[in-house]
Write a protein that holds these residues in place. Structure first.
Motif, short mmCIF file in Angstrom:
data_model
loop_
_atom_site.label_atom_id
_atom_site.label_comp_id
_atom_site.label_asym_id
_atom_site.label_seq_id
_atom_site.Cartn_x
_atom_site.Cartn_y
_atom_site.Cartn_z
N THR A 126 -0.39 -40.36 24.88
CA THR A 126 0.11 -40.20 23.51
C THR A 126 -0.58 -39.05 22.81
O THR A 126 0.05 -38.22 22.13
CB THR A 126 -0.10 -41.51 22.72
OG1 THR A 126 0.62 -42.56 23.36
CG2 THR A 126 0.38 -41.36 21.29
N ALA A 127 -1.90 -38.96 22.97
CA ALA A 127 -2.65 -37.87 22.34
C ALA A 127 -2.23 -36.51 22.89
O ALA A 127 -2.12 -35.53 22.14
CB ALA A 127 -4.15 -38.09 22.55
N ALA A 128 -1.98 -36.43 24.19
CA ALA A 128 -1.54 -35.17 24.79
C ALA A 128 -0.16 -34.78 24.26
O ALA A 128 0.08 -33.60 23.92
CB ALA A 128 -1.51 -35.30 26.31
N TYR A 129 0.74 -35.75 24.18
CA TYR A 129 2.07 -35.47 23.64
C TYR A 129 1.98 -34.97 22.20
O TYR A 129 2.64 -33.99 21.81
CB TYR A 129 2.93 -36.74 23.69
CG TYR A 129 3.63 -36.99 25.00
CD1 TYR A 129 3.53 -36.12 26.07
CD2 TYR A 129 4.44 -38.12 25.16
CE1 TYR A 129 4.18 -36.36 27.27
CE2 TYR A 129 5.11 -38.38 26.35
CZ TYR A 129 4.98 -37.49 27.41
OH TYR A 129 5.63 -37.74 28.58
N GLU A 130 1.18 -35.64 21.38
CA GLU A 130 1.08 -35.27 19.96
C GLU A 130 0.55 -33.84 19.82
O GLU A 130 1.03 -33.06 18.98
CB GLU A 130 0.17 -36.25 19.24
CG GLU A 130 0.79 -37.64 19.06
CD GLU A 130 -0.16 -38.63 18.43
OE1 GLU A 130 -1.38 -38.29 18.33
OE2 GLU A 130 0.27 -39.73 18.06
N GLN A 131 -0.43 -33.48 20.65
CA GLN A 131 -0.98 -32.14 20.58
C GLN A 131 0.07 -31.09 20.99
O GLN A 131 0.19 -30.03 20.37
CB GLN A 131 -2.21 -32.03 21.48
CG GLN A 131 -2.93 -30.69 21.41
CD GLN A 131 -3.59 -30.46 20.06
OE1 GLN A 131 -4.03 -31.42 19.40
NE2 GLN A 131 -3.66 -29.21 19.64
N LEU A 132 0.85 -31.39 22.04
CA LEU A 132 1.86 -30.44 22.51
C LEU A 132 3.04 -30.32 21.54
O LEU A 132 3.66 -29.27 21.44
CB LEU A 132 2.36 -30.85 23.90
CG LEU A 132 1.32 -30.71 25.02
CD1 LEU A 132 1.85 -31.28 26.33
CD2 LEU A 132 0.92 -29.25 25.20
N GLY B 206 14.18 -34.11 28.86
CA GLY B 206 13.53 -35.30 28.34
C GLY B 206 12.32 -35.70 29.18
O GLY B 206 12.38 -35.68 30.42
N LEU B 207 11.22 -36.01 28.55
CA LEU B 207 10.01 -36.47 29.24
C LEU B 207 9.94 -37.99 29.20
O LEU B 207 10.55 -38.63 28.33
CB LEU B 207 8.76 -35.87 28.59
CG LEU B 207 8.32 -34.50 29.15
CD1 LEU B 207 9.36 -33.44 28.81
CD2 LEU B 207 6.96 -34.10 28.62
N PRO B 208 9.19 -38.59 30.11
CA PRO B 208 9.09 -40.05 30.10
C PRO B 208 8.32 -40.51 28.87
O PRO B 208 7.57 -39.74 28.25
CB PRO B 208 8.32 -40.35 31.39
CG PRO B 208 7.54 -39.12 31.66
CD PRO B 208 8.40 -37.98 31.19
N PRO C 113 13.15 -39.04 16.77
CA PRO C 113 13.04 -40.46 16.42
C PRO C 113 14.03 -41.32 17.20
O PRO C 113 15.20 -40.98 17.32
CB PRO C 113 13.34 -40.48 14.92
CG PRO C 113 12.95 -39.12 14.45
CD PRO C 113 13.31 -38.19 15.58
N ARG C 114 13.52 -42.38 17.77
CA ARG C 114 14.27 -43.39 18.51
C ARG C 114 14.93 -42.83 19.76
O ARG C 114 15.75 -43.49 20.39
CB ARG C 114 15.34 -44.05 17.61
CG ARG C 114 14.74 -44.88 16.47
CD ARG C 114 15.83 -45.62 15.71
NE ARG C 114 16.79 -44.70 15.11
CZ ARG C 114 16.59 -44.09 13.94
NH1 ARG C 114 15.47 -44.29 13.25
NH2 ARG C 114 17.49 -43.28 13.44
N ARG C 115 14.57 -41.60 20.16
CA ARG C 115 15.15 -41.02 21.37
C ARG C 115 14.09 -40.63 22.38
O ARG C 115 14.33 -40.71 23.58
CB ARG C 115 16.01 -39.80 21.02
CG ARG C 115 17.23 -40.15 20.17
CD ARG C 115 18.09 -38.93 19.92
NE ARG C 115 18.61 -38.38 21.18
CZ ARG C 115 19.25 -37.22 21.26
NH1 ARG C 115 19.44 -36.48 20.18
NH2 ARG C 115 19.71 -36.80 22.42
N GLY C 116 12.93 -40.14 21.93
CA GLY C 116 11.88 -39.80 22.86
C GLY C 116 11.30 -38.42 22.63
O GLY C 116 11.46 -37.82 21.56
N VAL C 117 10.65 -37.91 23.67
CA VAL C 117 9.98 -36.60 23.61
C VAL C 117 10.71 -35.65 24.55
O VAL C 117 11.03 -36.00 25.69
CB VAL C 117 8.49 -36.73 24.02
CG1 VAL C 117 7.82 -35.36 24.02
CG2 VAL C 117 7.77 -37.69 23.10
#
Length: 517
Positions: free
Chosen positions: A65-71, A46-48, A81-85
């Motif tokens: 957020t943009a970096a996460y979305e791209q990865l 799990g990532l922060p 959903p509701r848990r994280g990345v």
């Protein structure tokens, strides 16, 4: 599932490199990808949250957020959903269009010489990385025909009996017998079972202070090397011989002396002057030959005449299918010149890592102190559980069952070799759980092992057993402790297909009796 780290640790892991030519978002994606590909972040980690990581790195939340979305889009991360990345299950297979980092993200970024990491290749003084050894591929369990050592065999493991012993050891009344810190001593119950139940079967009678429990026989090799060897020590070893003993001994860099073996085991008359000689007399590793009684007596006499010590690994002595058991060298020793090594876990599961050394009390006392400095002591829980396993008679019943099953497998592999590889030579062993096979002179078993893997077959190439392997090396070992009897014929047939493929590449065709030029 892995838990997210605290913010300071994320800041350390995702330290952005000083590359002004790259946008901050790209640099962040690069360090995340690098951490995943390096294995620092495994699947499911799990990532922060974007808020927490932005705060830890001093970035804007939109950048994170943009970096996460791209990865996520590139398959390195997945959003729940509701848990994280989280790191995606197949993240290591993903590819991203992110410029490679010019430096490790764990390395300081100023580039000064004082901040460069150590050169570990220069600092490691006793590397074992290049020494030949027996090793399984990481995905060995995916191969249908496993003629190799060190794998779990559900057909042979005494699950119910061993579970009973573990449960009994965990009972409240038994806890005081293994939960205290044992420091330099061993679980008394196991030592007593070894000296009263196991050793007398080999004609060996020892006092408690002459027995030391080890983390398997390989740990015994290492302890002896640390205590007894240096660069001036001459150590004789069988050639071919036990690769793990050779590698453990080599840590102290003694002078290794190779001694030939033949149908009667170690060729004692071929021995030069040595300080120690290591032998596997019961079933020589890897040829399975048994050291004859005449040679045992002459080896002991020669040890007295030339003042050397014998290290006896009583390898697979319990697996005997024909003839009377040969007395252990230790049982014939009248002058205290034999150090005896035994294994408790080999026939059960090598993962248990329990063995023992029997030697004069002066040496055992020194080894206790050395073991304490290394590992303190082997698992007291396992020692106690195995003492129960022995005391309840499970060890003997398991050994009888293993012998019956392995004997059947030996018959199957012998028949399969004669039918599918008639030009290959082998001698049916009188004991042990393997067959030493010699192919035609043109064959190199290491090359055969590579081709055999493409046919689903794993074998142990002969090169690993030699200090100075010939080329080509036509010998290889087929272990039978991990493959079921029902798979043996198909496995040898698949091996024969690998031989044909290798022969075709060499321009060798099959004749009436096998492969011919």
């Amino acid at each position: 599932m892995s838990q997210p780290m605290e913010q300071p640790l994320w800041a350390r892991l995702f330290q952005l490199p000083d590359q002004p030519g790259l946008p901050i978002q790209v640099r962040l994606r690069a360090v995340v990808v690098q951490a995943i590909l390096d294995g620092r972040l495994g699947p499911g980690t799990g990532l922060p949250s974007s808020r927490d990581l932005a705060q830890a790195l001093g970035l804007s939340r939109n950048t994170v957020t943009a970096a996460y979305e791209q990865l996520v889009e590139e398959g390195f991360l997945e959003s729940r959903p509701r848990r994280g990345v989280f790191v995606a299950a197949n993240a290591a297979l993903a590819r991203a269009d992110v410029p490679a980092l010019q430096q490790d993200p764990f390395r300081a970024t100023s580039g000064t010489a004082s901040q460069r990491p150590p050169d570990w290749r220069e600092r490691v003084l006793r590397s074992q990385a290049e020494r030949p050894t027996l090793a399984k591929p990481r995905d060995w369990h995916a191969y249908p025909y496993q003629f190799i050592y060190g794998t779990y065999d559900p057909e042979l493991f005494p699950t119910d009996d061993f579970r009973e012993c573990c449960v009994r050891s965990l009972s409240r009344v038994q806890l005081p017998h293994w939960t205290p810190d044992f420091e330099k001593v061993d679980v008394e119950a196991l030592v007593e079972q070894i000296r009263q139940r196991l050793l007398p079967q080999r004609g060996v009678f020892a006092l408690p202070e002459e027995i030391l429990i080890t983390v398997g026989s390989q740990h015994a090799f290492y302890l002896l090397a640390e205590a007894l060897f240096d660069r001036s020590t001459r150590v004789g070893l069988e050639e071919p011989g036990h690769p793990h003993a050779r590698n453990s001994f080599s840590v102290r860099d003694p002078q290794m002396v190779n001694i030939a073996v033949d149908d009667d085991g170690l060729v004692v008359d071929a021995m030069p002057n040595v300080d120690y000689v290591f032998v596997t007399p019961s079933h020589q590793s890897p040829t399975t030959r048994t050291l004859s009684l005449e040679r045992r007596q002459w080896l002991l006499r020669k040890a007295e005449l030339q003042d050397f010590v014998i290290i006896e690994d009583d390898y697979e002595s319990e697996n005997l299918y024909a003839g009377a058991p040969m007395p252990a060298l230790k049982s014939l020793d009248t002058s205290g010149r034999v150090i005896y090594i035994g294994s408790l876990s080999k026939s059960l599961s090598p993962a248990l890592r329990l063995g023992y050394i029997v030697a004069p009390r002066e040496l055992i006392a020194e080894l206790r102190v050395l073991r304490h400095a290394q590992v303190r002591h082997p698992s007291a829980f396992l020692q106690h559980a195995y003492a129960l396993f022995l005391s309840l008679g499970h060890h003997e019943s398991h050994a009888r069952r293993v012998n019956a099953i392995v004997q059947e497998r030996l018959a199957r592999v012998g028949d399969a070799l004669q039918r599918h590889l008639p030009d290959f030579q082998f001698t049916p062993p009188q004991g042990g759980a393997s067959v030493w096979v010699e192919g035609p002179a043109w064959l190199d078993s290491a090359e055969l092992a590579d081709v055999a893997r493409t046919h689903g077959v794993l074998i142990e190439a002969g090169r690993a057993f030699y200090d100075r392997p010939p080329y080509p090396c036509p010998q290889f070992r087929l272990r039978l402790s991990s493959i079921s009897g029902a798979q043996i014929d198909a496995g040898i047939h698949a091996l024969a297909l690998a031989v044909q493929e290798l022969a075709a590449a060499r321009g060798i065709r099959r004749g009436g009796g096998g492969l011919v030029h």
